[in-house]
Structure formats: structure tokens, C-alpha cells
Enzyme design. Structure first.
Site, short mmCIF file in Angstrom:
data_model
loop_
_atom_site.label_atom_id
_atom_site.label_comp_id
_atom_site.label_asym_id
_atom_site.label_seq_id
_atom_site.Cartn_x
_atom_site.Cartn_y
_atom_site.Cartn_z
N LEU A 11 0.85 -1.20 0.00
CA LEU A 11 0.00 0.00 0.00
C LEU A 11 0.88 1.25 0.00
CD1 LEU A 11 -2.88 -0.91 2.48
CD2 LEU A 11 -2.53 -1.58 0.10
N ALA A 12 0.66 2.08 -0.99
CA ALA A 12 1.49 3.28 -1.11
C ALA A 12 0.70 4.40 -1.77
CB ALA A 12 2.74 2.97 -1.93
N ARG A 18 3.20 14.94 5.05
CA ARG A 18 4.10 15.38 6.11
C ARG A 18 5.58 15.33 5.72
NH1 ARG A 18 3.33 12.63 11.49
NH2 ARG A 18 1.91 11.11 10.55
N GLY A 80 -9.44 4.58 2.25
CA GLY A 80 -9.02 3.76 3.38
C GLY A 80 -8.21 2.55 2.97
N ASN A 172 -1.55 -2.67 16.26
CA ASN A 172 -1.58 -3.16 14.88
C ASN A 172 -0.49 -2.46 14.06
OD1 ASN A 172 -2.33 -4.17 12.37
ND2 ASN A 172 -3.92 -2.61 12.06
N TYR A 351 44.97 13.27 -7.23
CA TYR A 351 43.74 12.92 -7.93
C TYR A 351 44.09 11.94 -9.04
CZ TYR A 351 39.85 12.88 -11.10
OH TYR A 351 38.83 12.44 -11.91
N ASN A 362 54.40 3.71 -7.85
CA ASN A 362 54.36 4.66 -6.74
C ASN A 362 54.01 6.04 -7.28
OD1 ASN A 362 54.86 6.39 -4.59
ND2 ASN A 362 56.56 5.17 -3.82
N ALA A 365 53.42 12.44 -4.05
CA ALA A 365 52.49 13.41 -3.46
C ALA A 365 52.08 14.46 -4.48
CB ALA A 365 53.15 14.08 -2.27
N ALA A 408 59.95 14.95 -10.43
CA ALA A 408 58.99 15.73 -9.66
C ALA A 408 58.65 17.04 -10.40
CB ALA A 408 59.56 16.04 -8.29
#
Ligand code: UD1
Ligand code: MG
Length: 450
Positions: A11-12, A18, A80, A172, A351, A362, A365, A408
Site C-alpha cells: 500500500l502506497a 508530512r 481507506g 496493529n 587525484y 608509486n 604526493a 617531480a
């Protein structure tokens, strides 16, 4: 007739006002998965032959989310819960198996509980099995009137209950199992002669008893049948869901250093002897093998982590990050759609996206794979045992051969051969005494002015 046949009805149709949301209430997520899908997943092992969702005016949203895995019927207007189940009449015509009625906004019910309802119906021969629960805060729940023989005589809605009935603490949940054999006879006998002027599903219990059929109750834990009507209740249910997952993983051999701060998705898979530090969040689609350590403050989504790897602290693994065995991903590293092969290390401030990082390579950094030109994404391939010097920008598409070294601070725009050294940066000049001369001159100028 096949007694073992099971149909489920969810049931939906309720408006869910709310929630104050453009999204249908039952599509709000718990552990990254819509409530409705939690229910569908939980019932799957019971092999229901029919799955029906009763939706309201916003049927399209439900349809778009569940596709063809369920039939959707529309209940409009909503008169209902009994009226809602009546909407399944055409689809369940001639169905004599068990019909399990669930609520789309009660998503945490366990498979074992559903099975217990099915078993109870078989054992007792009851026409209706209702899922009840006990609570201190009985709110406006319907109350279950059980007689001395254990038969459920009636469900009294709060609005219609007298003081004595309101004092009953067995409530219930709304979830109910009925035999298809009698279901529509019982539903056809409903009326809306009650305080809410609704066709109450709960009235089938009294009707069944009057027809000489019996009704039974199965009890569930209060948390399992909690309903979600507001964002506050959504957060409470999320807390229950997360706590369940935490208990589950710990029982399976995962160390959670501070369990309350670790969040899982509905589909997170974690091996044994994994240690997870505080403040780690798993989005959907994560798989963690054995003997992995995830240090504090990591965000991991759609990622696979091979055994013996170490992640974080403060790492972000994004979808399609595929880490092999013994991989190290350190602090402030982001990995997206990249294979990081066994033993490779990306330890600091990098990244890596749309890439392959070969075995034991490797990555120094601050290395960045420059994968995007504003229009398209390009691949970076880093060979086995390669060494990328710190603060390098690898401008994709680009290939770094096995065993190559990148100096580097390089901006690499061309392929680097295996075992070669690539340096792509301004050449350093050394001017002896330049700095002290500079300081002397500047100081003199300043003194003159002053
Ligand atoms: C219902 C039960 C009550 C139980 C409570 C548990 C009835 C008459 N009462 O009350 O005994 O303690 O749930 O939460 O069943 N729905 C429809 N169509 C409708 C009305 C409701 O699909 O016309 C759906 C709602 O979307 C919701 C569920 O049925 O998922 C329950 O509806 P709700 O209005 O919350 O029922 P309650 O009055 O709370
Ligand atoms: Mg309700």
C-alpha cells in the site's frame, strides 16, 4: 490451487504530505535505497508470484522507480486501507494462495517475520494473520483484541476505541496476511461506518470471526514495524537501519572502532578482519575484501578494495575505483574510475581519475591525472613499477611505461617509454651569491627612503 503461492500487495497510495517533498514518500531512501525497494528486496527470497503496488495520483514516480518488477494499480480517491486492497481485485482474481499486505512506508520488516506470518497461517489455518507489536507509546495505533484462546477477535481503530480498548498495548502494525481464498469475500463486506468514514482493512478481522473463520497474531519488534511519515521519522528509521548494519558487520568479523560514526549503504559488502576507523561513510556499490584497514574520515562510493589494502585517513574513493591487493591510498587522495593494481601506492594529496596504475607503481604526493578538457574525458595509463615524482601533472591521454620515472614537478604531455626518465619542467639555474646581493641592495634602498 497452489497453497504455497504468495502474492504481495504494497500500500502506497497515501499522500505523504508530512514529508513536504516532491518525491513520493516511499521513494525516499534508507541506506541509499528507496523504502519501496527495501521491501521488494526483502520479499524476493519468498518468491512471490505476484507483486502489486497500490499507488495514488503520483503513480508515474513509482512506476519509473520499480519498472516492470511489480504491477501498479491506482487508488483514486483514497477511501481507506481496505479500499486500497480492494483495488487488487482484477489482478488477484482466482488467486488462492497467501496475500501479504505490506505498507510502503514500513520498510524495515524482516524476511523472517514475513515467513513467520506464512508459517502461522499454515499451522493455525487462520484466514487472517495480523502483525502486531508492543510499545509503551501506543499513539493512535489500532489495538489488537486477542481472546484467551489466542484468537484475534478484532482490531479496534484508536478513533473508535473506548478507554478500556485504548489501554491495550498490543498494537496493529498494519501488516497482514490473508488467504486469497477468503480475501475478497471479507473485503466485500467492509463498510465505512466508523469514526474516520473510511473502509478499514482492519475490519476484516471481525468479519472473518463472524463467518466462523479464525484470525491469528504474530508479534514483531517495535523497531521493525516503524512507519515513516515525516523527515524526523525517516531519520529515526535510518538510525535503526544503520544500527542493524553495524551489528551485522561486527558479528561477521569487522572491527568498527566507533560504530555510531560509520555509515553503510544497503548493499555494502565487507570481508573479515577489516578495521574501520571513525567517521567513514559508504555510499552504494562498495565491496571491501579481507584484512583491509580504513582509517578515519573516508568517503567511499562504488569502489572495490582488494585484500590487505590500507585507505585514508581522509581519502575519497569514487565510483569505479578498483583497488587490487595490498594497495595504499593515503590522505587527501581522490580516486575515480581507475584501476589501482596490486601493491601500488597513492599516498598523499593526489587525484587519479580515468586511469590504470600498474602493479607496485608509486604515485608521488600531489600527482594529478588531468583527465578532462571541458568536453571529454581521457585515459592515463601508468605501467607496472613506474614512479611518478611529486607534484606531477599527467595530461591525458598519456602513457607512462613500465618502470619509468617521472621527475617531480613535471607536466607530462607525451608518452614515456618503459624504464625511461621523463622530466618536463623548467631547467634549474643556480646563481651563486645572488640572494645575499639582492638582500643587501634592497635593504640599502629601504634605508635611503626611511
Ligand atoms: C493503519 C491501521 C492501524 C495501524 C496503523 C499502523 C487501518 C484502518 N488502520 O492506520 O490499525 O495501527 O495503520 O501504522 O488500516 N493507504 C492507502 N490508501 C488509503 C489509505 C491508506 O494506500 O486509502 C496506505 C498509506 O499510504 C499507508 C498505509 O496505507 O502506507 C496506512 O495508511 P494510514 O492512513 O497511515 O493508516 P492509519 O490510519 O495510520
Ligand atoms: Mg499511519
Amino acid at each position: 490451487m497452489n497453497d504455497s503461492d504468495l502474492a504481495i500487495v504494497i500500500l502506497a497510495a497515501g499522500k505523504g504530505t508530512r514529508m513536504k517533498s516532491a518525491t513520493h514518500k516511499v521513494l525516499h531512501p534508507l541506506g541509499g535505497h528507496p523504502m519501496l525497494h527495501h521491501l521488494m528486496d526483502t520479499v524476493a527470497p519468498l518468491n512471490p508470484t505476484k507483486k502489486i503496488i497500490v499507488a495514488g495520483a503520483d503513480k508515474e514516480q513509482v512506476e519509473a522507480s520499480v519498472g516492470r518488477i511489480a504491477d501498479i494499480v491506482v487508488q483514486e480517491p483514497q477511501l481507506g486501507t481496505g479500499h486500497a486492497v480492494q483495488m487488487t481485485k482484477d489482478l488477484l482474481k482466482g488467486f488462492n494462495g497467501d496475500v501479504l499486505i505490506l505498507y510502503g512506508d514500513v520498510p524495515l520488516i524482516a524476511e523472517a517475520t514475513m515467513q513467520k506470518m506464512i508459517d502461522t497461517r499454515e499451522e493455525t489455518g487462520a484466514a487472517v494473520v495480523v502483525l502486531g507489536f508492543r510499545t509503551k507509546d501506543t499513539k493512535a495505533y489500532g489495538r489488537l483484541k486477542v481472546n484467551d484462546n489466542g484468537n484475534l477477535d478484532a482490531i479496534i481503530e484508536f478513533k473508535d476505541a473506548n478507554d478500556e480498548e485504548r489501554a491495550i498495548t498490543l498494537c496493529n502494525s498494519g501488516i497482514m496476511l490473508m488467504t486469497g481464498e477468503h480475501m475478497f469475500d471479507l473485503l466485500d463486506a467492509l463498510d465505512d461506518n466508523n469514526a474516520a468514514k473510511e473502509f478499514y482493512l482492519t475490519d476484516v478481522v471481525e468479519i472473518a470471526n463472524k463467518k466462523g473463520l479464525s484470525c491469528a497474531v504474530v508479534e514483531a519488534d517495535e523497531q521493525e514495524v516503524m512507519g515513516i511519515n515525516s523527515r524526523g521519522e525517516l531519520a529515526e528509521a535510518e538510525a535503526v537501519f544503520q544500527n542493524n548494519r553495524r551489528q551485522y558487520f561486527m558479528a561477521e568479523g569487522v572491527t568498527l572502532v566507533d560504530p555510531e560514526t560509520i555509515y553503510f549503504s544497503y548493499d555494502t559488502i565487507i570481508g573479515r578482519d577489516v578495521t574501520i576507523g571513525p567517521n567513514v561513510v559508504f555510499g552504494p556499490g562498495c565491496r571491501v575484501a579481507d584484512n583491509v584497514t580504513i582509517h578515519p574520515f573516508c568517503h567511499i562510493e562504488g569502489a572495490t578494495i582488494g585484500s590487505g589494502s590500507s585507505i585514508g585517513p581522509f581519502a575519497r574513493l569514487r565510483p569505479a575505483a578498483e583497488l587490487g591487493k595490498g594497495v595504499k591510498v593515503g590522505n587527501f587522495v581522490e580516486i575515480k574510475k581507475a584501476e589501482i593494481e596490486d601493491g601500488a601506492k597513492v599516498n598523499h594529496l593526489s587525484y587519479v581519475g580515468d586511469a590504470r596504475v600498474g602493479k607496485n607503481a608509486n604515485i608521488g604526493a600531489g600527482t594529478i591525472t588531468c583527465n578532462y578538457d571541458g568536453y571529454f574525458k581521457y585515459h592515463t595509463d601508468i605501467g607496472e613499477g613506474a614512479f611518478i615524482g611529486s607534484n606531477s601533472a599527467l595530461v591525458a591521454p598519456v602513457t607512462i611505461g613500465d618502470g619509468a620515472i617521472v621527475g617531480a614537478g613535471s607536466v607530462v604531455t607525451m608518452a614515456v617509454e618503459a624504464d625511461a626518465l621523463a622530466i618536463a619542467r623548467g631547467k634549474q639555474r643556480a646563481l651563486g651569491g645572488w640572494a645575499s646581493n639582492f638582500r643587501t641592495n634592497q635593504q640599502n634602498k629601504k634605508n635611503k627612503k626611511g
